[in-house]
Structure formats: structure tokens, C-alpha cells
Design a protein around this motif. Structure first.
Motif, PDB file in Angstrom:
ATOM      1  N   HIS A 181     -10.639  -1.669   1.098  1.00  0.00           N
ATOM      2  CA  HIS A 181     -10.626  -1.436  -0.352  1.00  0.00           C
ATOM      3  C   HIS A 181      -9.258  -1.811  -0.936  1.00  0.00           C
ATOM      4  O   HIS A 181      -9.181  -2.507  -1.947  1.00  0.00           O
ATOM      5  CB  HIS A 181     -10.903   0.038  -0.672  1.00  0.00           C
ATOM      6  CG  HIS A 181     -12.314   0.459  -0.465  1.00  0.00           C
ATOM      7  ND1 HIS A 181     -13.385  -0.082  -1.147  1.00  0.00           N
ATOM      8  CD2 HIS A 181     -12.835   1.406   0.364  1.00  0.00           C
ATOM      9  CE1 HIS A 181     -14.497   0.512  -0.757  1.00  0.00           C
ATOM     10  NE2 HIS A 181     -14.195   1.413   0.158  1.00  0.00           N
ATOM     11  N   ALA A 182      -8.193  -1.341  -0.314  1.00  0.00           N
ATOM     12  CA  ALA A 182      -6.857  -1.510  -0.873  1.00  0.00           C
ATOM     13  C   ALA A 182      -6.348  -2.944  -0.789  1.00  0.00           C
ATOM     14  O   ALA A 182      -5.819  -3.468  -1.767  1.00  0.00           O
ATOM     15  CB  ALA A 182      -5.878  -0.574  -0.150  1.00  0.00           C
ATOM     16  N   GLU A 224     -10.515   2.161   4.400  1.00  0.00           N
ATOM     17  CA  GLU A 224      -9.724   2.299   3.174  1.00  0.00           C
ATOM     18  C   GLU A 224      -8.839   1.084   2.941  1.00  0.00           C
ATOM     19  O   GLU A 224      -8.623   0.669   1.797  1.00  0.00           O
ATOM     20  CB  GLU A 224      -8.909   3.593   3.200  1.00  0.00           C
ATOM     21  CG  GLU A 224      -9.749   4.852   3.227  1.00  0.00           C
ATOM     22  CD  GLU A 224     -10.784   4.953   2.104  1.00  0.00           C
ATOM     23  OE1 GLU A 224     -10.547   4.426   0.986  1.00  0.00           O
ATOM     24  OE2 GLU A 224     -11.851   5.552   2.332  1.00  0.00           O
ATOM     25  N   GLU A 248      -6.704   1.420  -6.390  1.00  0.00           N
ATOM     26  CA  GLU A 248      -5.774   0.295  -6.484  1.00  0.00           C
ATOM     27  C   GLU A 248      -5.028   0.140  -5.157  1.00  0.00           C
ATOM     28  O   GLU A 248      -5.647  -0.117  -4.152  1.00  0.00           O
ATOM     29  CB  GLU A 248      -4.817   0.478  -7.668  1.00  0.00           C
ATOM     30  CG  GLU A 248      -5.511   0.631  -8.999  1.00  0.00           C
ATOM     31  CD  GLU A 248      -6.176  -0.625  -9.494  1.00  0.00           C
ATOM     32  OE1 GLU A 248      -5.686  -1.735  -9.183  1.00  0.00           O
ATOM     33  OE2 GLU A 248      -7.195  -0.511 -10.199  1.00  0.00           O
ATOM     34  N   ASN A 249      -3.713   0.381  -5.163  1.00  0.00           N
ATOM     35  CA  ASN A 249      -2.925   0.223  -3.934  1.00  0.00           C
ATOM     36  C   ASN A 249      -2.581   1.569  -3.281  1.00  0.00           C
ATOM     37  O   ASN A 249      -1.759   1.627  -2.376  1.00  0.00           O
ATOM     38  CB  ASN A 249      -1.635  -0.542  -4.220  1.00  0.00           C
ATOM     39  CG  ASN A 249      -0.661   0.260  -5.058  1.00  0.00           C
ATOM     40  OD1 ASN A 249      -1.052   0.965  -5.989  1.00  0.00           O
ATOM     41  ND2 ASN A 249       0.607   0.162  -4.723  1.00  0.00           N
ATOM     42  N   ARG A 250      -3.212   2.641  -3.726  1.00  0.00           N
ATOM     43  CA  ARG A 250      -2.928   3.970  -3.173  1.00  0.00           C
ATOM     44  C   ARG A 250      -4.079   4.419  -2.271  1.00  0.00           C
ATOM     45  O   ARG A 250      -5.228   4.472  -2.706  1.00  0.00           O
ATOM     46  CB  ARG A 250      -2.711   4.980  -4.298  1.00  0.00           C
ATOM     47  CG  ARG A 250      -1.497   4.660  -5.145  1.00  0.00           C
ATOM     48  CD  ARG A 250      -1.285   5.636  -6.296  1.00  0.00           C
ATOM     49  NE  ARG A 250      -2.466   5.919  -7.101  1.00  0.00           N
ATOM     50  CZ  ARG A 250      -2.920   5.150  -8.092  1.00  0.00           C
ATOM     51  NH1 ARG A 250      -2.315   4.028  -8.392  1.00  0.00           N
ATOM     52  NH2 ARG A 250      -3.990   5.510  -8.784  1.00  0.00           N
ATOM     53  N   VAL A 251      -3.738   4.771  -1.037  1.00  0.00           N
ATOM     54  CA  VAL A 251      -4.733   5.256  -0.077  1.00  0.00           C
ATOM     55  C   VAL A 251      -4.439   6.724   0.198  1.00  0.00           C
ATOM     56  O   VAL A 251      -3.330   7.084   0.607  1.00  0.00           O
ATOM     57  CB  VAL A 251      -4.700   4.445   1.240  1.00  0.00           C
ATOM     58  CG1 VAL A 251      -5.630   5.062   2.275  1.00  0.00           C
ATOM     59  CG2 VAL A 251      -5.062   2.991   0.983  1.00  0.00           C
ATOM     60  N   THR A 287      -9.448   5.403  -2.020  1.00  0.00           N
ATOM     61  CA  THR A 287      -8.523   4.341  -2.387  1.00  0.00           C
ATOM     62  C   THR A 287      -8.618   4.062  -3.872  1.00  0.00           C
ATOM     63  O   THR A 287      -9.712   3.890  -4.403  1.00  0.00           O
ATOM     64  CB  THR A 287      -8.833   3.049  -1.596  1.00  0.00           C
ATOM     65  OG1 THR A 287      -8.662   3.321  -0.210  1.00  0.00           O
ATOM     66  CG2 THR A 287      -7.916   1.921  -2.007  1.00  0.00           C
ATOM     67  N   ILE A 325       0.840  -1.201   0.000  1.00  0.00           N
ATOM     68  CA  ILE A 325       0.000   0.000   0.000  1.00  0.00           C
ATOM     69  C   ILE A 325       0.875   1.251   0.000  1.00  0.00           C
ATOM     70  O   ILE A 325       1.848   1.346   0.745  1.00  0.00           O
ATOM     71  CB  ILE A 325      -0.932   0.024   1.237  1.00  0.00           C
ATOM     72  CG1 ILE A 325      -1.753  -1.256   1.330  1.00  0.00           C
ATOM     73  CG2 ILE A 325      -1.817   1.269   1.239  1.00  0.00           C
ATOM     74  CD1 ILE A 325      -2.599  -1.542   0.123  1.00  0.00           C
TER      75      ILE A 325
END
Length: 135
Positions: A98-99, A95, A76-79, A74, A53
Motif C-alpha cells: 500500500h505505502a 502494508e 499515504e506514506n505512514r504505516v 497505511t 515510509i
């Protein structure tokens, strides 16, 4: 107020407008603690690890492509987190679901069953299995 907060959270899966001044950060240690605390409740497969993440703090509310303001977003892999909410456990856990689990939308399980939404069950419709504003 509750409905506004729900609208803010439901923007989590949309394409965002990321405010100027948003910066990548190393996650504070408590983020991992909050994730580990929520894992026991979440019965969904993980599609990425906590280490995958990328974390960002924003000085302003985030904005989805539909104009909805959000305290967390969120992609993809960005929070992305709005700084005033960046120490709120359920926001971080929300979040992360989601990630890490790759869950789109807000199905009742895990978002309601694991207390990752800020609204009481009485204002939600469960017929579709998703959290929606009640009328």
C-alpha cells in the motif's frame, strides 16, 4: 477467524482512529529484508521509496473510520502496526505494498498472487479482481 482477519486487513485504506500511545519508530532491519523479498513478485510501479515510509507502532488495535479493527493500516506514506503483529512478515509486506506502490484496495494481484492475504483462495471472489469475503 479467517473472515475476521480479512475484515481486519481490509481496513488498510480507510481513515483511521489511531490509539493513544501510538509511537513513531525506526523500522527494524528485517522490514527492509521482507520488502526486498516481496518486490520480485509485485509488478506495480513504486510511488515512493522504503526510506520515505514513516513507521508507527500501536499498543492497541487500530480502528478505521467505519469501526473495523485492523492490525495494520497505511495512509499515504505512514504505516501503523499493532505491536503483537509487528514482526509478522506478510503483515509488513502487505502494508508496504500500500505505502510504496500506492495500491488502494486489495486487488488479487499482488495481494493473493504474492501471498499477502491470510485467507485461502477458495473463500474469495475474483470476478472484480479484488479480494472479498466469500459466501
Amino acid at each position: 477467524m479467517r473472515y475476521a482477519l480479512l475484515a481486519i486487513l481490509l481496513a488498510a485504506c480507510a481513515d483511521p482512529f489511531i490509539p493513544e500511545g501510538t509511537a513513531r519508530i525506526d523500522p527494524p532491519p528485517e522490514y527492509r529484508v521482507w520488502w526486498e523479498a516481496s518486490r520480485a513478485c509485485i509488478h506495480k510501479p513504486e510511488v515512493r521509496t522504503f526510506e520515505q515510509i514513516e513507521w508507527y507502532w500501536s499498543p492497541d488495535l487500530l480502528r478505521a473510520s467505519d469501526g473495523t479493527e485492523a492490525v495494520g493500516l497505511t495512509i499515504e506514506n505512514r504505516v501503523y502496526l499493532y505491536v503483537p503483529w509487528s514482526e509478522t512478515p506478510w503483515v509488513i509486506q502487505h502494508e508496504l505494498v500500500h505505502a510504496i506502490n500506492g495500491i488502494k484496495g486489495h486487488p488479487a494481484d499482488p495481494f493473493l498472487t504474492c501471498y499477502l492475504m491470510p485467507v485461502p483462495h477458495s473463500v474469495l471472489h475474483f470476478g472484480t479482481g479484488t479480494a472479498q469475503e466469500g459466501g
